[in-house]
Design a protein around this motif. Sequence first.
Motif, PDB file in Angstrom:
ATOM      1  N   ILE A 171      17.889  -7.211   0.651  1.00  0.00           N
ATOM      2  CA  ILE A 171      18.545  -8.180   1.528  1.00  0.00           C
ATOM      3  C   ILE A 171      17.611  -9.348   1.808  1.00  0.00           C
ATOM      4  O   ILE A 171      18.002 -10.513   1.737  1.00  0.00           O
ATOM      5  CB  ILE A 171      19.017  -7.512   2.835  1.00  0.00           C
ATOM      6  N   ALA A 172      16.348  -9.043   2.139  1.00  0.00           N
ATOM      7  CA  ALA A 172      15.362 -10.092   2.416  1.00  0.00           C
ATOM      8  C   ALA A 172      15.158 -10.971   1.176  1.00  0.00           C
ATOM      9  O   ALA A 172      15.065 -12.199   1.286  1.00  0.00           O
ATOM     10  CB  ALA A 172      14.040  -9.468   2.861  1.00  0.00           C
ATOM     11  N   GLU A 173      15.110 -10.336   0.024  1.00  0.00           N
ATOM     12  CA  GLU A 173      14.965 -11.082  -1.228  1.00  0.00           C
ATOM     13  C   GLU A 173      16.155 -12.020  -1.419  1.00  0.00           C
ATOM     14  O   GLU A 173      15.988 -13.196  -1.776  1.00  0.00           O
ATOM     15  CB  GLU A 173      14.862 -10.099  -2.391  1.00  0.00           C
ATOM     16  N   GLY A 174      17.361 -11.519  -1.162  1.00  0.00           N
ATOM     17  CA  GLY A 174      18.561 -12.329  -1.293  1.00  0.00           C
ATOM     18  C   GLY A 174      18.614 -13.470  -0.295  1.00  0.00           C
ATOM     19  O   GLY A 174      19.253 -14.495  -0.541  1.00  0.00           O
ATOM     20  N   CYS A 175      17.948 -13.291   0.844  1.00  0.00           N
ATOM     21  CA  CYS A 175      17.894 -14.349   1.864  1.00  0.00           C
ATOM     22  C   CYS A 175      16.796 -15.369   1.575  1.00  0.00           C
ATOM     23  O   CYS A 175      16.657 -16.341   2.309  1.00  0.00           O
ATOM     24  CB  CYS A 175      17.675 -13.735   3.243  1.00  0.00           C
ATOM     25  N   GLY A 176      16.012 -15.129   0.530  1.00  0.00           N
ATOM     26  CA  GLY A 176      15.023 -16.107   0.112  1.00  0.00           C
ATOM     27  C   GLY A 176      13.619 -15.914   0.658  1.00  0.00           C
ATOM     28  O   GLY A 176      12.791 -16.816   0.555  1.00  0.00           O
ATOM     29  N   TYR A 177      13.320 -14.761   1.237  1.00  0.00           N
ATOM     30  CA  TYR A 177      11.951 -14.531   1.717  1.00  0.00           C
ATOM     31  C   TYR A 177      11.010 -14.489   0.524  1.00  0.00           C
ATOM     32  O   TYR A 177      11.173 -13.671  -0.383  1.00  0.00           O
ATOM     33  CB  TYR A 177      11.860 -13.191   2.457  1.00  0.00           C
ATOM     34  N   PRO A 178       9.978 -15.335   0.511  1.00  0.00           N
ATOM     35  CA  PRO A 178       9.043 -15.315  -0.606  1.00  0.00           C
ATOM     36  C   PRO A 178       8.022 -14.177  -0.512  1.00  0.00           C
ATOM     37  O   PRO A 178       7.443 -13.770  -1.506  1.00  0.00           O
ATOM     38  CB  PRO A 178       8.350 -16.672  -0.528  1.00  0.00           C
ATOM     39  N   SER A 179       7.801 -13.652   0.687  1.00  0.00           N
ATOM     40  CA  SER A 179       6.844 -12.564   0.883  1.00  0.00           C
ATOM     41  C   SER A 179       7.566 -11.387   1.537  1.00  0.00           C
ATOM     42  O   SER A 179       8.089 -11.511   2.643  1.00  0.00           O
ATOM     43  CB  SER A 179       5.684 -13.037   1.772  1.00  0.00           C
ATOM     44  N   ILE A 180       7.603 -10.238   0.841  1.00  0.00           N
ATOM     45  CA  ILE A 180       8.306  -9.055   1.331  1.00  0.00           C
ATOM     46  C   ILE A 180       7.366  -7.864   1.223  1.00  0.00           C
ATOM     47  O   ILE A 180       6.782  -7.616   0.169  1.00  0.00           O
ATOM     48  CB  ILE A 180       9.585  -8.794   0.512  1.00  0.00           C
ATOM     49  N   GLU A 181       7.219  -7.134   2.323  1.00  0.00           N
ATOM     50  CA  GLU A 181       6.287  -6.007   2.370  1.00  0.00           C
ATOM     51  C   GLU A 181       6.934  -4.831   3.095  1.00  0.00           C
ATOM     52  O   GLU A 181       7.661  -5.016   4.063  1.00  0.00           O
ATOM     53  CB  GLU A 181       5.033  -6.450   3.119  1.00  0.00           C
ATOM     54  N   THR A 182       6.667  -3.608   2.632  1.00  0.00           N
ATOM     55  CA  THR A 182       7.086  -2.396   3.328  1.00  0.00           C
ATOM     56  C   THR A 182       5.833  -1.654   3.748  1.00  0.00           C
ATOM     57  O   THR A 182       4.912  -1.482   2.943  1.00  0.00           O
ATOM     58  CB  THR A 182       7.946  -1.484   2.428  1.00  0.00           C
ATOM     59  N   VAL A 183       5.784  -1.224   5.009  1.00  0.00           N
ATOM     60  CA  VAL A 183       4.618  -0.498   5.523  1.00  0.00           C
ATOM     61  C   VAL A 183       5.060   0.827   6.111  1.00  0.00           C
ATOM     62  O   VAL A 183       6.190   0.969   6.580  1.00  0.00           O
ATOM     63  CB  VAL A 183       3.848  -1.329   6.568  1.00  0.00           C
ATOM     64  N   THR A 184       4.154   1.813   6.090  1.00  0.00           N
ATOM     65  CA  THR A 184       4.489   3.142   6.602  1.00  0.00           C
ATOM     66  C   THR A 184       3.482   3.658   7.623  1.00  0.00           C
ATOM     67  O   THR A 184       3.685   4.739   8.161  1.00  0.00           O
ATOM     68  CB  THR A 184       4.589   4.165   5.453  1.00  0.00           C
ATOM     69  N   ASP A 185       2.404   2.911   7.876  1.00  0.00           N
ATOM     70  CA  ASP A 185       1.447   3.349   8.893  1.00  0.00           C
ATOM     71  C   ASP A 185       0.791   2.129   9.546  1.00  0.00           C
ATOM     72  O   ASP A 185       0.992   0.991   9.124  1.00  0.00           O
ATOM     73  CB  ASP A 185       0.401   4.314   8.320  1.00  0.00           C
ATOM     74  N   TYR A 186       0.009   2.394  10.599  1.00  0.00           N
ATOM     75  CA  TYR A 186      -0.594   1.305  11.371  1.00  0.00           C
ATOM     76  C   TYR A 186      -1.537   0.443  10.539  1.00  0.00           C
ATOM     77  O   TYR A 186      -1.570  -0.771  10.683  1.00  0.00           O
ATOM     78  CB  TYR A 186      -1.358   1.858  12.576  1.00  0.00           C
ATOM     79  N   ARG A 187      -2.301   1.058   9.648  1.00  0.00           N
ATOM     80  CA  ARG A 187      -3.247   0.300   8.820  1.00  0.00           C
ATOM     81  C   ARG A 187      -2.493  -0.683   7.923  1.00  0.00           C
ATOM     82  O   ARG A 187      -2.854  -1.857   7.834  1.00  0.00           O
ATOM     83  CB  ARG A 187      -4.099   1.254   7.979  1.00  0.00           C
TER      84      ARG A 187
END
Length: 72
Positions: free
Chosen positions: A6-22
Motif C-alpha cells: 500500500i505504501a509503495e502504491g502511495c509513492g513512498y520512496p522509503s519503506i521499512e518493516t521493523v520487529t524490535d526496538y533496535r
Amino acid sequence: MDLKKIAEGCGYPSIETVTDYRELDNALNEAKNTSVLSFIEAKAAIGARDNLGRPTTTAKENKEKFMDGLKA
C-alpha cells in the motif's frame, strides 16, 4: 493486508518493516536523516502483559488533565 505494498502504491520512496526496538531506532534515525518521505511498519505482538494494571482515572479526567497540561 500488505501495508508495504500500500505504501509503495502511495509513492513512498522509503519503506521499512521493523520487529524490535533496535530496528525501530535505526529506521527512525534513517528517516530523520533523509529528505524523502518514509513509511515505517512496526510489527508488534498481540496481547498484553499479565501484570498490566487497569486505568484508575476516567476518560473525562484524562481529557481535563491533558487540557490543563496544554495551558501550562
